[in-house]
Write an enzyme that holds these catalytic residues in place. Structure first.
Site, PDB file in Angstrom:
ATOM      1  N   ARG A  17      40.414  42.796 -34.038  1.00  0.00           N
ATOM      2  CA  ARG A  17      40.958  44.073 -34.528  1.00  0.00           C
ATOM      3  C   ARG A  17      41.227  45.059 -33.385  1.00  0.00           C
ATOM      4  O   ARG A  17      41.055  46.266 -33.538  1.00  0.00           O
ATOM      5  CB  ARG A  17      40.015  44.703 -35.565  1.00  0.00           C
ATOM      6  CG  ARG A  17      39.904  43.935 -36.868  1.00  0.00           C
ATOM      7  CD  ARG A  17      38.970  44.624 -37.829  1.00  0.00           C
ATOM      8  NE  ARG A  17      37.619  44.654 -37.312  1.00  0.00           N
ATOM      9  CZ  ARG A  17      36.683  45.508 -37.689  1.00  0.00           C
ATOM     10  NH1 ARG A  17      36.964  46.426 -38.600  1.00  0.00           N
ATOM     11  NH2 ARG A  17      35.461  45.467 -37.167  1.00  0.00           N
ATOM     12  N   GLY A 408      34.563  57.426 -56.131  1.00  0.00           N
ATOM     13  CA  GLY A 408      33.358  56.603 -55.989  1.00  0.00           C
ATOM     14  C   GLY A 408      32.674  56.671 -54.647  1.00  0.00           C
ATOM     15  O   GLY A 408      31.500  56.972 -54.559  1.00  0.00           O
ATOM     16  N   GLU A 581      49.085  44.996 -59.157  1.00  0.00           N
ATOM     17  CA  GLU A 581      49.548  44.228 -57.999  1.00  0.00           C
ATOM     18  C   GLU A 581      49.657  42.743 -58.322  1.00  0.00           C
ATOM     19  O   GLU A 581      50.544  42.047 -57.821  1.00  0.00           O
ATOM     20  CB  GLU A 581      48.563  44.458 -56.855  1.00  0.00           C
ATOM     21  CG  GLU A 581      48.590  43.473 -55.726  1.00  0.00           C
ATOM     22  CD  GLU A 581      47.309  43.559 -54.919  1.00  0.00           C
ATOM     23  OE1 GLU A 581      46.732  42.514 -54.596  1.00  0.00           O
ATOM     24  OE2 GLU A 581      46.875  44.694 -54.612  1.00  0.00           O
ATOM     25  N   HIS A 617      40.045  52.673 -62.305  1.00  0.00           N
ATOM     26  CA  HIS A 617      40.860  53.329 -61.275  1.00  0.00           C
ATOM     27  C   HIS A 617      41.927  52.366 -60.788  1.00  0.00           C
ATOM     28  O   HIS A 617      41.665  51.182 -60.578  1.00  0.00           O
ATOM     29  CB  HIS A 617      39.981  53.748 -60.095  1.00  0.00           C
ATOM     30  CG  HIS A 617      40.774  54.223 -58.908  1.00  0.00           C
ATOM     31  ND1 HIS A 617      41.558  55.348 -58.940  1.00  0.00           N
ATOM     32  CD2 HIS A 617      40.918  53.702 -57.654  1.00  0.00           C
ATOM     33  CE1 HIS A 617      42.133  55.516 -57.770  1.00  0.00           C
ATOM     34  NE2 HIS A 617      41.772  54.528 -56.969  1.00  0.00           N
ATOM     35  N   GLU A 641      46.647  57.134 -58.520  1.00  0.00           N
ATOM     36  CA  GLU A 641      47.254  57.825 -57.390  1.00  0.00           C
ATOM     37  C   GLU A 641      48.353  58.733 -57.921  1.00  0.00           C
ATOM     38  O   GLU A 641      49.117  58.360 -58.797  1.00  0.00           O
ATOM     39  CB  GLU A 641      47.835  56.802 -56.418  1.00  0.00           C
ATOM     40  CG  GLU A 641      48.425  57.410 -55.160  1.00  0.00           C
ATOM     41  CD  GLU A 641      49.835  57.903 -55.343  1.00  0.00           C
ATOM     42  OE1 GLU A 641      50.172  58.941 -54.740  1.00  0.00           O
ATOM     43  OE2 GLU A 641      50.613  57.275 -56.087  1.00  0.00           O
ATOM     44  N   HIS A 670      44.238  59.285 -47.897  1.00  0.00           N
ATOM     45  CA  HIS A 670      44.659  58.456 -46.768  1.00  0.00           C
ATOM     46  C   HIS A 670      45.249  59.281 -45.636  1.00  0.00           C
ATOM     47  O   HIS A 670      45.646  58.726 -44.611  1.00  0.00           O
ATOM     48  CB  HIS A 670      45.674  57.413 -47.242  1.00  0.00           C
ATOM     49  CG  HIS A 670      45.100  56.434 -48.212  1.00  0.00           C
ATOM     50  ND1 HIS A 670      45.138  56.632 -49.573  1.00  0.00           N
ATOM     51  CD2 HIS A 670      44.425  55.275 -48.035  1.00  0.00           C
ATOM     52  CE1 HIS A 670      44.531  55.631 -50.183  1.00  0.00           C
ATOM     53  NE2 HIS A 670      44.093  54.802 -49.268  1.00  0.00           N
TER      54      HIS A 670
END
Length: 735
Positions: A17, A408, A581, A617, A641, A670
Site C-alpha cells: 500500500r 456507527g 451494488e 444503511h 448517502e 469522505h
C-alpha cells in the site's frame, strides 16, 4: 503455438500500500506534490516492469491513477466541475475528489456492480471538451524510455465516460466535441509508437440500448476517420454484450470480451456469428474480480471452443477485467492454512496462470468443483408485523422529531490502531486491550451525550473493518495479512475469504454494545454488517452458489441480532451498503437476486419483537431502479448517502412513495471539510420538500472512522444545531 497475453489493468496500490501511504502523507502536508509524483512514478513503473517480467505481451499504461481513473479521464479533457475551474492543476484533482473548506466534493458512486467507487463527472451545456496535458502520452513514453517496454495505453471510452456523467447537457453535442479530442489523443499516441490503444466501454455490458449502440457506432467510425493509423482496442467487461455482432462491423482492430461473466452467452454468440477474420479477439478467461485459482477445465473448454472459430494468431488471452479488484500478491500471506492458500491467486499469481494457459499447458490437478453443503433450512420468520404496528410498539423510545444519530463508527486514532496491532500480535494482553476499548467507548458515549445526539453508538473501536471483523468471528471464513484492495481514494479494504460453510458460534458484538448501553439512558444501536454485504465484500469460492452463502450468513446474523435483543438492545442496525451494488447489470438476471437478497436480509432481521427497531444503511449507489427491493427489505429506518449526490437520491424515495423512516446523510464524511449549520439545514429543507417530517432522521452519510476526532466533533455539533433549527421551524409551522 503460444497465444499472446494481455493485462487490462493492474492494482495501483503497491505491494504494501505504498500508494495509499504516499497520498495520505501528501494530504497531511508531510510531502510536497512533486515528492508525491516521484513516489507514485516508482510504483507505476514497478507495476509495468513486474507484468512485463511475468511474460505478459501487452502491458497496460494509464490504468494507474493518483485517485480514480474516471476522474482522470474527465480532467484529461478539461471536464472538471465549474466550481473547481480556477484552482491550480496540482490541487484540482484532490479538491474535486475530497472537497475543500469552501467547495463540496463531486459525487462518488459504485463502478458498475463492484465495490470500487468512482468520482462522477459533472457536465452541463457549457461543458466543452478540450485535451489538456496528455499524461497518457507522457506515461507511455516514460515506460518506453526508462524501461524499454512498449506498453498499451488504456483509457475509459467516450461513450462510457458520458454515460457515467451527471447533469443537464446535449449528449450528441458533447459527444461530438469529445470525439474530436479523443482523436487528437489517439493521433499523439500513435505518432509516439503505440501499437494498440485500449478504450474501455463497460457500458456495453448493460442491457442493450439502441441509443448507446448508435453512439458506439458513431464514436468508433469517427475515431477511425480522425485517427486512421491508430490501432483501436475496444474493451468490454463485467458481462456479455447483447448486440455483440454489432461490434464486428466497427473499424477497430481488437475487441476485448469477458468470458467469465456471461461465459455461456458469449460462446453461443461466437458459435452463431463467427468472429470476423480481420480483427483480434482479446478473451477474458481468468476472473479479475475474485482470488480463487481459475478452474482449468472451464478455461480449457472456453479456449478450445473459441479456437474453433478464431485463428490462434488472432486470439489474445487476458483477465476478465482489470485486476484493480484483487490484491497484489500472495507472497506475504504466511499465516493462511495450506489447504486455503494453494487454492488462491492474487494479481501476480493470475498473471502466472494466464501465461501458462496461453502456452496451453493444462495440468491434471484437482478440479475446482466440490460438493457444497446446502444452506441451513430452519423454520424462522422472514416477515415482521406491518410497519404501522411496529411504529406504535416503538413509541417507547420517545424520540423527538428529526432524531439525530450517526451511522456507527467513530474516529480510530493512531494509538487505537497500534494497540489493536499489538494485541493481534500477542504483544498486548486481552485484558489490557479490552480495558482500552472500554475507555474509548465511555469517552465517545459521553461526547455523544454532550453533543445531544438522540440515538448513540458504541463506536466500533474493536473493529478493523465492517466486514473483516465478522470474517474473523464466523466459522467458514478466513482473512489475509496483506490482501488489500482499493475501495475509494486511499481507502483500502481486506476482503475475507469464504472458503467453507458459514456458522455462528458465539456473540460477536454483544459485550461492547451492552457495555455502551450501560453508560447511558439513551438508546444505543447494535451495529452489524448484513449478509449480502459480507458476501459481496468477501472473496467467495466460485463453486459456492451465492444463494447458499447469502442464507448461511443471514442465519448467522440472525443469531447475533437475537443475542443483542435478548440482552436489552432494542435498536439494531444491519448495514447493507452492498445490496444495490450486487444487483446484476442485466434486468433479466435481477429478479432472482432481488428475491434471494431480500429474503436473506429478512431472515437476519425478522425474528425480533415489534418493539425492536431495525435500521439499515446504504450508500453511494443509484437507487432509482431498486426501490421495490429496498421497500421489501422492510427495515424500520434506512440511512442513505445524500450530501454528495446533492439530494438527487431522495427523488427515488419520494417517487416510490416510501413511507418508513429515512435518514438522508447531510454530512459528507469522505471529505475533510466541515459543513456549516446552514449547509446541513439546507439539506434537511431539501429532504422536507419531498418527504414528510415524521419520517426523517438526521445523520452523516457514512461511518466516521476515517476522520479525525476534532473534525467529527465540530461537524456533529453543526449537524445537531441544524436538526434543532429545522425541528423548531417545523413545530412552529404545525401550531
Amino acid at each position: 503455438m503460444t497465444l499472446k497475453t494481455s493485462s487490462i489493468g493492474y492494482p495501483r496500490i503497491g505491494e504494501n500500500r505504498e500508494w495509499k501511504k504516499a497520498l495520505e502523507r501528501h494530504w497531511k502536508g508531510e510531502i510536497s506534490y512533486d515528492q508525491l509524483a516521484r513516489e507514485l512514478k516508482e510504483i507505476r513503473l514497478s507495476s509495468i516492469k513486474k507484468q512485463h517480467e511475468a511474460g505478459i505481451d501487452l502491458v497496460p499504461v494509464g490504468d494507474f491513477s493518483m485517485y480514480d481513473h474516471v476522474l482522470d479521464a474527465a480532467l484529461l479533457f478539461g471536464l472538471e466541475p465549474e466550481r473547481f475551474r480556477d484552482l491550480p492543476n496540482q490541487e484540482k484533482r484532490f479538491a474535486i475528489a475530497r472537497g475543500t473548506k469552501e467547495l463540496p466534493a463531486a459525487e462518488m458512486t459504485k463502478w458498475f456492480n463492484t465495490n470500487y467507487h468512482y468520482i462522477v463527472p459533472e457536465l452541463n451545456e457549457e461543458s466543452k471538451p478540450q485535451l489538456q496535458h496528455n499524461h497518457l502520452l507522457e506515461w507511455y513514453l516514460e515506460a518506453k524510455e526508462e524501461l524499454g517496454i512498449d506498453t498499451k495505453p488504456v483509457l475509459i471510452g467516450p461513450v462510457t465516460l458520458l454515460k457515467l456523467s451527471k447533469g443537464q447537457f446535449d449528449q450528441q453535442k458533447l459527444l461530438d466535441g469529445l470525439l474530436v479530442e479523443y482523436g487528437k489523443l489517439l493521433n499523439e499516441l500513435t505518432k509516439a509508437g503505440a501499437s494498440f490503444i485500449q478504450l474501455d466501454e463497460p457500458v456495453l455490458a448493460l442491457d442493450q440500448d439502441e441509443l448507446v449502440m448508435n453512439d458506439i457506432k458513431k464514436s468508433y467510425q469517427t475515431l477511425k476517420e480522425t485517427a486512421p493509423e491508430a490501432n483501436i482496442w475496444l474493451q468490454t467487461y463485467f458481462g456479455s454484450v447483447e448486440g455483440l455482432h454489432h461490434l464486428y462491423d466497427l473499424p477497430v482492430d481488437v475487441i476485448g470480451l469477458d468470458a467469465v461473466d456471461g461465459e455461456e452467452k458469449l460462446l453461443a454468440q461466437l458459435k452463431a456469428n463467427h468472429f470476423p477474420g480481420n480483427k483480434k479477439l482479446a478473451l477474458g478467461v481468468i476472473n479479475g474480480r475474485n482470488v480463487w485459482k481459475a478452474d482449468e477445465k472451464r478455461v480449457k473448454k472456453v479456449v478450445e471452443q473459441v479456437l474453433e472459430s478464431v485463428e490462434q494468431s488472432r486470439l489474445i488471452l487476458q483477465p476478465s477485467c482489470s485486476l484493480l479488484h484483487v490484491p497484489v500478491t500472495l507472497k506475504n500471506e504466511t499465516d493462511l492454512a495450506p489447504d486455503i492458500i494453494h487454492k488462491l491467486a492474487f494479481a501476480d499469481e493470475k498473471l502466472v496462470e494466464l501465461k501458462r494457459f496461453a502456452s496451453r499447458q493444462w495440468s491434471e490437478g484437482e478440479s475446482a468443483d466440490r460438493e457444497v453443503t446446502g444452506a441451513p433450512v430452519l423454520n424462522v420468520p422472514d416477515r415482521r408485523v406491518p410497519y404501522e404496528e411496529r411504529v406504535k410498539a416503538q413509541q417507547h423510545f420517545n424520540l423527538p422529531l428529526f432524531p439525530v444519530t450517526t451511522i456507527g463508527s467513530f474516529p480510530q486514532s493512531l494509538e487505537l490502531r497500534q494497540k489493536r496491532r499489538d494485541w493481534k500480535k500477542g504483544q498486548l494482553a486481552d485484558e489490557a486491550f479490552q480495558h482500552f476499548i472500554r475507555e474509548q467507548i465511555a469517552k465517545w458515549i459521553r461526547l455523544q451525550e454532550e453533543l445531544n445526539l438522540d440515538v448513540l453508538v458504541h463506536g466500533e473501536f474493536e473493529r478493523n473493518d465492517m466486514v473483516e471483523y465478522f470474517g474473523e468471528k464466523l466459522e467458514g471464513m478466513a482473512f489475509t495479512k496483506n490482501g488489500w484492495v482499493q475501495s475509494y481514494g486511499s481507502r483500502c479494504v481486506k476482503p475475507p475469504l469464504i472458503h467453507d460453510d458459514i456458522w455462528w458460534e458465539k456473540p460477536m458484538t454483544l459485550e461492547e454494545t451492552v457495555y455502551a448501553q450501560s453508560l447511558t439512558d439513551k438508546p444505543v444501536k447494535g451495529m452489524l454488517t448484513g449478509p449480502i454485504t459480507i458476501a459481496k465484500w468477501s472473496f467467495v469460492r466460485e463453486d459456492r452458489p451465492s444463494e447458499h452463502v447469502f442464507y448461511q450468513l443471514a442465519h448467522a446474523i440472525r443469531q447475533e441480532v437475537l443475542s443483542l435483543e435478548k440482552a436489552g438492545i432494542r435498536m439494531i442496525q444491519v448495514d447493507e451498503p452492498a445490496i444495490r451494488e450486487g444487483l446484476p447489470l442485466k434486468k433479466a438476471d435481477q429478479d432472482d437476486y432481488i428475491h434471494t437478497a431480500v429474503k436473506a436480509f429478512r431472515i437476519a432481521t425478522s425474528s425480533v419483537q415489534p418493539s425492536t427497531q431495525i435500521h439499515t444503511h446504504m450508500c453511494y449507489s443509484s437507487f432509482e431502479d431498486s426501490m421495490p427491493m429496498i421497500s421489501d427489505m422492510d427495515a424500520d429506518v434506512i440511512s442513505i448517502e445524500f450530501s454528495r449526490s446533492h439530494g438527487d437520491l431522495l427523488t427515488a424515495f419520494s417517487t416510490h412513495g416510501y413511507q418508513k423512516g429515512i435518514g438522508p446523510g447531510v454530512y459528507d464524511i469522505h471529505s475533510p471539510r466541515i459543513p456549516s449549520v446552514e449547509e446541513m439545514t439546507a439539506q434537511l429543507h431539501k429532504a422536507l420538500s419531498v418527504l414528510p417530517a415524521k419520517l426523517l432522521w438526521v445523520n452523516p452519510d457514512c461511518g466516521l472512522k476515517t476522520r479525525s476526532g476534532q473534525e467529527v466533533l465540530e461537524a456533529l455539533e453543526n449537524m445537531v444545531q441544524a436538526a434543532e433549527q429545522v425541528r423548531a421551524e417545523t413545530l412552529e409551522r404545525s401550531r
